[in-house]
Design a protein around this motif. Structure first.
Motif, mmCIF file in Angstrom:
data_model
loop_
_atom_site.group_PDB
_atom_site.id
_atom_site.type_symbol
_atom_site.label_atom_id
_atom_site.label_comp_id
_atom_site.label_asym_id
_atom_site.label_seq_id
_atom_site.Cartn_x
_atom_site.Cartn_y
_atom_site.Cartn_z
ATOM 1 N N LYS A 59 -11.349 82.926 -43.228
ATOM 2 C CA LYS A 59 -11.138 82.103 -44.423
ATOM 3 C C LYS A 59 -11.715 82.790 -45.663
ATOM 4 N N LEU A 138 3.118 77.005 -59.157
ATOM 5 C CA LEU A 138 2.576 75.785 -58.564
ATOM 6 C C LEU A 138 3.704 74.905 -58.042
ATOM 7 N N MET A 141 4.981 76.346 -54.872
ATOM 8 C CA MET A 141 4.079 76.116 -53.739
ATOM 9 C C MET A 141 4.172 74.667 -53.270
ATOM 10 N N ARG A 142 4.261 73.746 -54.244
ATOM 11 C CA ARG A 142 4.339 72.334 -53.880
ATOM 12 C C ARG A 142 5.592 72.067 -53.071
ATOM 13 N N LEU A 144 7.279 74.145 -51.270
ATOM 14 C CA LEU A 144 7.112 74.748 -49.941
ATOM 15 C C LEU A 144 6.265 73.849 -49.052
ATOM 16 N N MET A 145 5.208 73.341 -49.666
ATOM 17 C CA MET A 145 4.260 72.478 -48.974
ATOM 18 C C MET A 145 4.964 71.210 -48.460
ATOM 19 N N LEU A 147 8.148 70.646 -48.020
ATOM 20 C CA LEU A 147 9.158 70.924 -47.013
ATOM 21 C C LEU A 147 8.512 71.214 -45.665
ATOM 22 N N SER A 148 7.369 71.884 -45.691
ATOM 23 C CA SER A 148 6.720 72.184 -44.411
ATOM 24 C C SER A 148 6.079 70.932 -43.822
ATOM 25 N N MET A 149 5.534 70.083 -44.698
ATOM 26 C CA MET A 149 4.878 68.873 -44.204
ATOM 27 C C MET A 149 5.891 67.914 -43.595
ATOM 28 N N GLN A 151 8.222 68.524 -41.858
ATOM 29 C CA GLN A 151 8.645 68.952 -40.517
ATOM 30 C C GLN A 151 7.520 68.910 -39.498
ATOM 31 N N GLN A 152 6.379 68.383 -39.917
ATOM 32 C CA GLN A 152 5.254 68.324 -38.986
ATOM 33 C C GLN A 152 5.517 67.313 -37.873
ATOM 34 N N GLU A 157 1.213 63.165 -41.071
ATOM 35 C CA GLU A 157 1.376 64.362 -41.899
ATOM 36 C C GLU A 157 2.700 64.335 -42.653
ATOM 37 N N TRP A 164 3.347 63.952 -51.238
ATOM 38 C CA TRP A 164 3.262 65.199 -52.024
ATOM 39 C C TRP A 164 4.552 65.394 -52.834
ATOM 40 N N GLU A 174 16.495 70.952 -52.724
ATOM 41 C CA GLU A 174 16.021 71.123 -51.343
ATOM 42 C C GLU A 174 15.124 69.972 -50.928
ATOM 43 N N SER A 177 17.238 66.836 -50.426
ATOM 44 C CA SER A 177 17.975 66.792 -49.154
ATOM 45 C C SER A 177 17.013 66.614 -47.985
ATOM 46 N N VAL B 8 -2.262 76.204 -56.947
ATOM 47 C CA VAL B 8 -1.580 77.187 -56.099
ATOM 48 C C VAL B 8 -2.494 77.605 -54.955
ATOM 49 N N MET B 11 -3.017 74.802 -52.377
ATOM 50 C CA MET B 11 -1.906 74.527 -51.476
ATOM 51 C C MET B 11 -1.716 75.624 -50.437
ATOM 52 N N PHE B 16 -2.955 77.657 -44.963
ATOM 53 C CA PHE B 16 -3.795 78.598 -44.225
ATOM 54 C C PHE B 16 -4.589 77.867 -43.148
ATOM 55 N N PHE B 61 10.216 75.303 -41.287
ATOM 56 C CA PHE B 61 9.169 76.091 -41.941
ATOM 57 C C PHE B 61 8.546 77.075 -40.964
#
Lengths: 271, 181
Positions: A59, A138, A141-142, A144-145, A147-149, A151-152, A157, A164, A174, A177, B8, B11, B16, B61
């Motif tokens: 980290k 930003l 990133m949001r 991306l965040m 869209l990934s969340m 699919q958890q 989540e 978010w 995106e 949809s 940024v 997130m 990570f 993802f």
């Protein structure tokens, strides 16, 4: 089932992505076939291989990387400013020995002076640029965040992902949809309802309106159906009446939902 | 501006925290090298930051992330190509050192299986790691490695068969060593 029949579906069996009776048939075969059983056994035993723990520094390194990334941005900016400061040096070297050049120089200095006066604060401009770039970053990133969340595997989540999505200011096709997909197919009613709420912000978009109309189906949870009907009424979409009438005729509809649908039709046809 | 920049970082930080451990395990099983794996994990997050615009919502993802992870690994392997064979050999011995020393039979068997896994050629090991350890669905693996879902299933089946063969050989080898001593 024979070994060769099993070979075709063995991979699906390993991930349990078969119908229950197929799994039972393969289980029965494994009991009588040592070869297939040992193959399934290897797969099972793989799970016993221990997980590796990442080092504690991981980290820290990540944070350093992020710092370096930001430093890189700043450096790029400094190089720009430094380039600007080379000009006067270049202009003064050797020019003063030629009278014409001196006159030309005087003109240049005046012009540059006026220009500088106009651009009172050039660093402010670069700051604004950097700010715009960061804003864009930003938002990226949001998205991306979100869209990934969405699919958890865990519902909480995914709920977080929906919330978010409300922080993403620009309307992103995106994300829209993904939200529509969540309203239609998510396994948790709560997540579906939250996604529907999140879509409210985009209700002026024609695509979203059509998507909402098409999302109402007879085989959903009554809660979601009622929320969808209310949404349709809120949209005041003329087409909605047709969808609602069709929906109302479905068999096995919850009585309350049917009532709500009738109410919706009335409300919408009265305009 | 500070807030935006922090956003940024924050997130990517959430991503990570969520994925560093699965990715680290993915790389450990692929390379057998902990320190290389740590480097690769960092590389993946750097690439996520850099190429985030290439993400398309139709894709899972995880598939996208493992696609990046795979490319990072391929690039790293290409850079190390001259001593690639040497790497492979040392990989299996290094990994075996992780679990060596346990006297319990069950642990020995697991260790043997782990060694067998590390002896499997990387492209075969990869589908097993993705499906068994990373818990990716075959559809996601298909997206990740860019082949049809059917092909993924066939590969998993073949890789598992080959793994069993290697495991059996190692078992016989160990049995004869124990007998002789």
């Amino acid at each position: 089932m024979t070994c060769s029949e099993i070979e075709n579906v063995f991979s699906d069996y390993l991930q349990r992505s078969l119908r229950r009776e197929q799994i039972a048939a393969i289980d029965a075969h494994l009991e009588s076939c040592a070869d297939c059983k040992s193959l399934a056994g290897v797969w099972e035993r793989l799970a016993a291989i221990p997980e590796e723990q990442a080092g504690l520094n991981s980290k820290k390194r990540f944070d350093l990387m992020m710092d370096a990334y930001e430093e890189g941005r700043k450096d790029r900016q400094t190089i720009k400013t430094r380039r600007a400061s080379w000009w006067p040096e270049f202009l003064t070297s050797g020019w003063q020995h030629f009278p014409f050049a001196q006159a030309a120089m005087a003109v240049v200095v005046v012009v540059v002076g006026v220009a500088l006066g106009k651009y009172l604060n050039p660093p402010a401009a670069t700051n604004a640029q950097e700010l715009a770039a960061l804003h864009q970053e930003l938002t990226g990133m949001r998205q991306l965040m979100v869209l990934s969340m969405l699919q958890q595997p865990s519902a909480s989540e995914r709920l977080q992902g929906v919330s978010w999505s409300e922080q993403v200011k620009s309307s992103n096709p995106e994300i829209i949809s993904a939200l529509v997909h969540t309203v239609r197919y998510d396994s948790s009613v709560d997540v579906r309802l939250a996604a529907l709420d999140a879509l409210r912000r985009y209700k002026d978009q024609p695509q979203v309106r059509t998507d909402i109309l098409q999302s109402l189906r007879a085989d959903q949870s009554p809660l979601l159906q009622i929320a969808l009907i209310d949404f349709m009424v809120e949209l005041r979409e003329a087409q909605a009446v047709e969808y609602l009438k069709k929906f109302e005729q479905s068999k096995d509809l919850n009585p309350t939902v049917r009532q709500r649908a009738e109410w919706g039709i009335n409300k919408l046809s009265r305009g | 501006m500070f807030l935006v920049r922090n956003g940024v970082v924050e997130m990517l930080g959430v991503l990570f925290d969520r994925y560093q451990s699965p990715l680290f395990n993915f790389y450990c099983k692929l390379t057998g090298d902990r320190s290389a794996s740590e480097d690769l994990v960092q590389e993946v997050f750097y690439r996520i930051l850099k190429y985030r615009k290439s993400y398309q919502s139709g894709m899972s993802f995880r598939s996208w992330m493992y696609q990046i992870a795979r490319n990072a690994r391929l690039d790293q392997a290409r850079r190390q190509k001259p001593d690639a064979e040497l790497e492979d050999e040392s990989a299996s011995s290094r990994m075996s050192a992780f679990t060596a020393g346990d006297a319990v039979e069950h642990d020995q068997e697991v260790e043997l299986l782990h060694r067998a896994l590390m002896q499997l050629p990387e492209e075969k090991r990869e589908v097993l790691v993705l499906s068994r350890f990373q818990n990716l669905k075959y559809e996601e693996i298909a997206q990740t490695i860019g082949v049809e879902v059917g092909a993924v299933k066939v590969r998993v089946h073949r890789a598992l068969n080959e793994l069993r063969e290697i495991f059996r050989q190692l078992e016989t080898g160990r049995a004869s060593v124990t007998k002789n001593t």
